[in-house]
Design a protein around this motif. Structure first.
Motif, PDB file in Angstrom:
ATOM      1  N   ASN A 406       0.629  -1.078  -0.021  1.00  0.00           N
ATOM      2  CA  ASN A 406       0.193   0.135  -0.137  1.00  0.00           C
ATOM      3  C   ASN A 406       0.840   1.444   0.130  1.00  0.00           C
ATOM      4  OD1 ASN A 406      -2.552  -1.315   0.177  1.00  0.00           O
ATOM      5  ND2 ASN A 406      -2.376  -2.060   2.164  1.00  0.00           N
ATOM      6  N   ARG A 407       2.170   1.375   1.075  1.00  0.00           N
ATOM      7  CA  ARG A 407       2.780   2.581   0.972  1.00  0.00           C
ATOM      8  C   ARG A 407       3.619   2.794  -0.315  1.00  0.00           C
ATOM      9  NH1 ARG A 407       8.322   1.658   4.783  1.00  0.00           N
ATOM     10  NH2 ARG A 407       9.234  -0.570   3.777  1.00  0.00           N
ATOM     11  N   LEU A 490       4.323  11.154   1.359  1.00  0.00           N
ATOM     12  CA  LEU A 490       3.124  10.312   0.924  1.00  0.00           C
ATOM     13  C   LEU A 490       2.796   9.326   1.721  1.00  0.00           C
ATOM     14  CD1 LEU A 490       4.833  11.912  -1.700  1.00  0.00           C
ATOM     15  CD2 LEU A 490       3.139  10.626  -2.986  1.00  0.00           C
ATOM     16  N   LEU A 491       1.242   9.285   2.083  1.00  0.00           N
ATOM     17  CA  LEU A 491       0.940   8.294   3.279  1.00  0.00           C
ATOM     18  C   LEU A 491      -0.279   7.477   1.613  1.00  0.00           C
ATOM     19  CD1 LEU A 491       0.660  10.423   6.035  1.00  0.00           C
ATOM     20  CD2 LEU A 491       2.054   8.666   5.264  1.00  0.00           C
ATOM     21  N   THR A 513       5.210  17.753   5.996  1.00  0.00           N
ATOM     22  CA  THR A 513       3.664  18.254   5.670  1.00  0.00           C
ATOM     23  C   THR A 513       3.182  16.552   4.504  1.00  0.00           C
ATOM     24  OG1 THR A 513       4.697  20.060   4.708  1.00  0.00           O
ATOM     25  CG2 THR A 513       2.069  18.538   3.933  1.00  0.00           C
ATOM     26  N   LEU A 514       2.819  16.756   5.467  1.00  0.00           N
ATOM     27  CA  LEU A 514       1.816  14.928   4.988  1.00  0.00           C
ATOM     28  C   LEU A 514       0.565  14.829   3.727  1.00  0.00           C
ATOM     29  CD1 LEU A 514       1.258  13.975   8.371  1.00  0.00           C
ATOM     30  CD2 LEU A 514       3.278  13.181   7.150  1.00  0.00           C
ATOM     31  N   PHE A 515       0.615  14.226   3.172  1.00  0.00           N
ATOM     32  CA  PHE A 515      -0.150  14.057   1.628  1.00  0.00           C
ATOM     33  C   PHE A 515      -0.385  12.690   1.596  1.00  0.00           C
ATOM     34  CE2 PHE A 515       2.668  17.550   0.482  1.00  0.00           C
ATOM     35  CZ  PHE A 515       2.202  18.443   0.538  1.00  0.00           C
ATOM     36  N   ARG A 516      -2.073  12.605   2.359  1.00  0.00           N
ATOM     37  CA  ARG A 516      -2.929  11.526   2.553  1.00  0.00           C
ATOM     38  C   ARG A 516      -3.719  11.267   0.576  1.00  0.00           C
ATOM     39  NH1 ARG A 516      -3.240  10.752   7.775  1.00  0.00           N
ATOM     40  NH2 ARG A 516      -2.069  11.991   9.010  1.00  0.00           N
ATOM     41  N   GLN A 517      -3.520   9.726   0.658  1.00  0.00           N
ATOM     42  CA  GLN A 517      -4.935   9.237  -0.510  1.00  0.00           C
ATOM     43  C   GLN A 517      -6.496   9.327   0.263  1.00  0.00           C
ATOM     44  OE1 GLN A 517      -3.474   5.338  -0.499  1.00  0.00           O
ATOM     45  NE2 GLN A 517      -2.323   5.335  -2.745  1.00  0.00           N
ATOM     46  N   THR A 518      -7.000  10.293  -0.271  1.00  0.00           N
ATOM     47  CA  THR A 518      -8.402   9.872   0.440  1.00  0.00           C
ATOM     48  C   THR A 518      -8.935   8.488  -0.136  1.00  0.00           C
ATOM     49  OG1 THR A 518      -9.207  11.380  -1.799  1.00  0.00           O
ATOM     50  CG2 THR A 518      -8.474  12.406  -0.095  1.00  0.00           C
ATOM     51  N   ARG A 519      -8.795   7.690  -1.103  1.00  0.00           N
ATOM     52  CA  ARG A 519      -9.226   6.229  -0.856  1.00  0.00           C
ATOM     53  C   ARG A 519      -8.294   5.542  -1.793  1.00  0.00           C
ATOM     54  NH1 ARG A 519     -10.905   9.714  -5.607  1.00  0.00           N
ATOM     55  NH2 ARG A 519     -10.085   8.748  -7.155  1.00  0.00           N
ATOM     56  N   GLU A 524      -2.296   8.998  -7.952  1.00  0.00           N
ATOM     57  CA  GLU A 524      -3.135  10.447  -9.080  1.00  0.00           C
ATOM     58  C   GLU A 524      -3.532  11.570  -8.268  1.00  0.00           C
ATOM     59  OE1 GLU A 524      -5.133  10.699 -13.158  1.00  0.00           O
ATOM     60  OE2 GLU A 524      -4.915   9.175 -12.583  1.00  0.00           O
ATOM     61  N   SER A 525      -3.778  11.755  -7.589  1.00  0.00           N
ATOM     62  CA  SER A 525      -4.213  12.898  -6.836  1.00  0.00           C
ATOM     63  C   SER A 525      -3.637  12.982  -6.000  1.00  0.00           C
ATOM     64  CB  SER A 525      -6.154  12.785  -6.374  1.00  0.00           C
ATOM     65  OG  SER A 525      -5.842  11.788  -4.722  1.00  0.00           O
ATOM     66  N   VAL A 526      -3.022  12.468  -5.377  1.00  0.00           N
ATOM     67  CA  VAL A 526      -2.117  12.601  -4.961  1.00  0.00           C
ATOM     68  C   VAL A 526      -1.104  13.403  -5.440  1.00  0.00           C
ATOM     69  CG1 VAL A 526      -0.005  12.115  -2.647  1.00  0.00           C
ATOM     70  CG2 VAL A 526      -2.657  10.688  -1.997  1.00  0.00           C
ATOM     71  N   ILE A 527      -0.321  13.092  -6.329  1.00  0.00           N
ATOM     72  CA  ILE A 527       0.464  13.652  -6.936  1.00  0.00           C
ATOM     73  C   ILE A 527       0.468  15.031  -7.079  1.00  0.00           C
ATOM     74  CG2 ILE A 527       2.008  13.390  -8.635  1.00  0.00           C
ATOM     75  CD1 ILE A 527       2.309  10.210  -7.466  1.00  0.00           C
ATOM     76  N   LYS A 528      -1.002  15.112  -7.539  1.00  0.00           N
ATOM     77  CA  LYS A 528      -1.137  16.083  -8.519  1.00  0.00           C
ATOM     78  C   LYS A 528      -1.474  17.101  -7.063  1.00  0.00           C
ATOM     79  CE  LYS A 528      -5.423  18.209 -11.090  1.00  0.00           C
ATOM     80  NZ  LYS A 528      -6.564  17.834 -11.017  1.00  0.00           N
TER      81      LYS A 528
END
Length: 539
Positions: A406-407, A490-491, A513-519, A524-528
């Protein structure tokens, strides 16, 4: 007349294969007259006894062969075959199992076992477990399914099939259906309830998981793994008071204990008392990231007493050798003779509990780890770039990590960042995933220097010469954070407890700073989001 030269085993085998059993038997017996413990002669003579209908002698001879050569798969297989012919099916299966342990993928052995136990769901379950152990996952699933065909109420098969489906990332509905069926059939099954809770936790449904863990602990309050998982959820939710207390259950888990020398536990465990004039051994644990995160407590320990011996791993030594509070830095060892004398011991991740850590009292005096800014010349040359802004990138962790699926992120998914004109990216990736660069097609070259970094000190020196580090949840995130470097992490959707919930900041690392997956699975959305934040910086 046959040549009975004891060394002429090959001739005897030739006769045997041609069906000239009498001539083969004469040579085998001649060999055994000279060398009674010759395993191959005993074994082959046993086969002749079987072929001529003398099963008692066949069993005696093949057992004698096994006595003298226990690790020969053929002997166990043929013993099983003769036992099967004698009607001793249970004993035959035991022999086939012995053969399978020596040759785990021998199709002939597997076929005989499946034939012998064709109507026994327990046999198919055991074969499924065997294939699971040797990581033949599709075969494991087929055998579990066969067990359920024979008995759809067979709880262990439902549990194992669910666990196997989870490992392979198969549908959530399928996984839940098997766990729920197992619990319907056996409501008090600790294994079924625990596995379901673990699946829900790994899926990010921590509140539902917590309820089931609590059910498990009502059934067995001393279930170490369930207590440990509860601690992870409490810590994730920021309940450090109860979370770190329960986190001590990790030291009672068999998989944890076996990683550390037994003689350490013979000493008294340190619980936070002053120890002036004495020596305390602090042992690191778990991954490199855990060590980098929690060595921040060592200066606090030092204020309470005398000498501190810190046990860690070699790649961290150059980074930690000047760490305040460490008097002796030694490498992990299982040999008691390698250790200096010590009065107490404590494991590194027990220190937050000892110091009554709360969210607001986390020791976050950053930086607490420093690296040499004079980067080695060969590394310095590699990070030279015409871009004014330089960023480090790590895209994968250790494949054996329980949450690595997952990570870790395919490097290809970072192309939207790597193609940005104003940023010079430097790869800090180590390990087998460093080779991903070879399959990446970019307009401009992207250089990964992770493998050129000999240890964490090298990586730290490179980080000092960068403006930003972008990384998944791995040791480099902790290193950059501990050094006070700006770091973006990226989490995955089901992130580790230390990153808490619903926040883009870390109380452990002020510059992170933490960038989290929402699903789940959506990088893709995290990197965006990261790209948009970088673009704002250069506007």
């Amino acid at each position: 007349m046959a040549d009975t030269n004891p060394g002429n085993l090959d001739q005897a085998i030739g006769f045997h294969q041609k069906g000239r059993l009498k001539e083969a038997e004469l040579i085998y017996r001649s060999i055994l007259e000279k060398k009674p413990d010759h395993p191959e002669a005993l074994h082959l003579l046993g086969l002749i006894a079987y072929q001529t209908g003398n099963i008692p002698e066949a069993l005696e001879l093949i057992l004698a062969a096994i006595k003298h050569k226990k690790n020969e798969s053929r002997y166990h297989y043929n013993l099983g075959f003769v036992l099967e012919a004698s009607g001793s099916q249970k004993e035959a299966l035991s022999s086939y199992w012995a053969a399978l342990q020596l040759e785990p993928e021998n199709t002939k052995t597997i076929s005989r076992m499946q034939h012998l136990g064709q109507n026994d769901p327990h046999l198919w379950l055991s074969l499924g477990n065997h294939f699971f152990r040797i990581e033949k996952h599709e075969k494991a699933i087929l055998n579990y399914q066969k067990a359920l065909e024979l008995n759809n109420d067979f709880v262990p098969a439902h549990i194992n099939l669910a666990a196997m489906a989870e490992r392979l990332g198969q549908g959530e509905d399928l996984i839940l259906s098997h766990y729920e069926k197992a619990i319907e059939l056996m409501p008090d099954s600790i294994e079924a309830n625990f596995n379901l809770a673990l699946f829900l936790e790994n899926s990010g449904k921590v509140d539902s998981a917590l309820k089931i863990y609590e059910k498990v602990l009502k059934l067995d309050p001393d279930q170490a793994a369930a207590n440990y998982c509860v601690s992870n959820i409490r810590l994730l939710k920021g309940d450090f008071e109860n979370g770190f207390k329960t986190y001590e259950w990790r030291t009672r888990m068999a998989d944890w204990v076996k990683n550390y020398p037994a003689f350490i536990f013979e000493k008294k465990q340190w619980t936070g008392e002053q120890f002036y004039g004495k020596t305390l051994l602090i042992h690191d644990e778990q991954g490199y990231g855990d060590t980098l995160m929690f060595v921040r407590y060592i200066p606090l320990v030092k204020k309470l007493g005398g000498k501190i011996v810190f046990v860690s791993r070699k790649p961290l030594f150059n980074l930690l050798k000047h760490m305040p509070g460490i008097d002796v830095l030694m490498e992990r060892s299982n040999d008691p003779m390698d250790y200096p004398g010590f009065d107490f011991y404590v494991f590194l991740l027990s220190l937050p509990k000892i110091f009554n850590t709360r969210l607001e009292t986390i020791p976050a005096d950053i930086p607490y780890i420093t690296a040499d800014p004079n980067i080695r010349i060969e590394l310095k040359n590699k990070i030279e770039t015409p871009c004014v802004f330089k960023a480090g990138l790590v895209w994968a962790g250790q494949p054996k990590h329980r949450n690595d699926r997952n990570r870790s992120i395919p490097l290809e998914q970072f192309k939207p960042l790597l193609e940005m004109k104003d940023i010079g990216f430097v790869g800090l990736q180590k390990g087998e995933r460093s080779g991903d660069v070879n399959h990446l097609i970019l307009k401009d070259s992207f250089l990964n220097i992770g493998e050129a970094c000999l240890d964490f000190s090298d990586t730290g020196s490179v980080i000092l010469n960068l403006d930003l580090v972008i990384t998944i949840d791995t040791s480099v995130a902790h290193l950059a954070g501990a050094m006070g470097k700006e770091v973006w992490v990226l989490l995955p959707f089901n992130n580790d407890w230390r990153w808490l919930e619903n926040t883009d900041q870390s109380p452990w690392y002020p510059t992170m700073t933490l960038f989290r997956q929402t699903r789940p699975g959506d990088w893709e959305s995290v990197i965006k989001d990261i790209k948009e934040k970088l673009l704002k910086r250069f506007r």
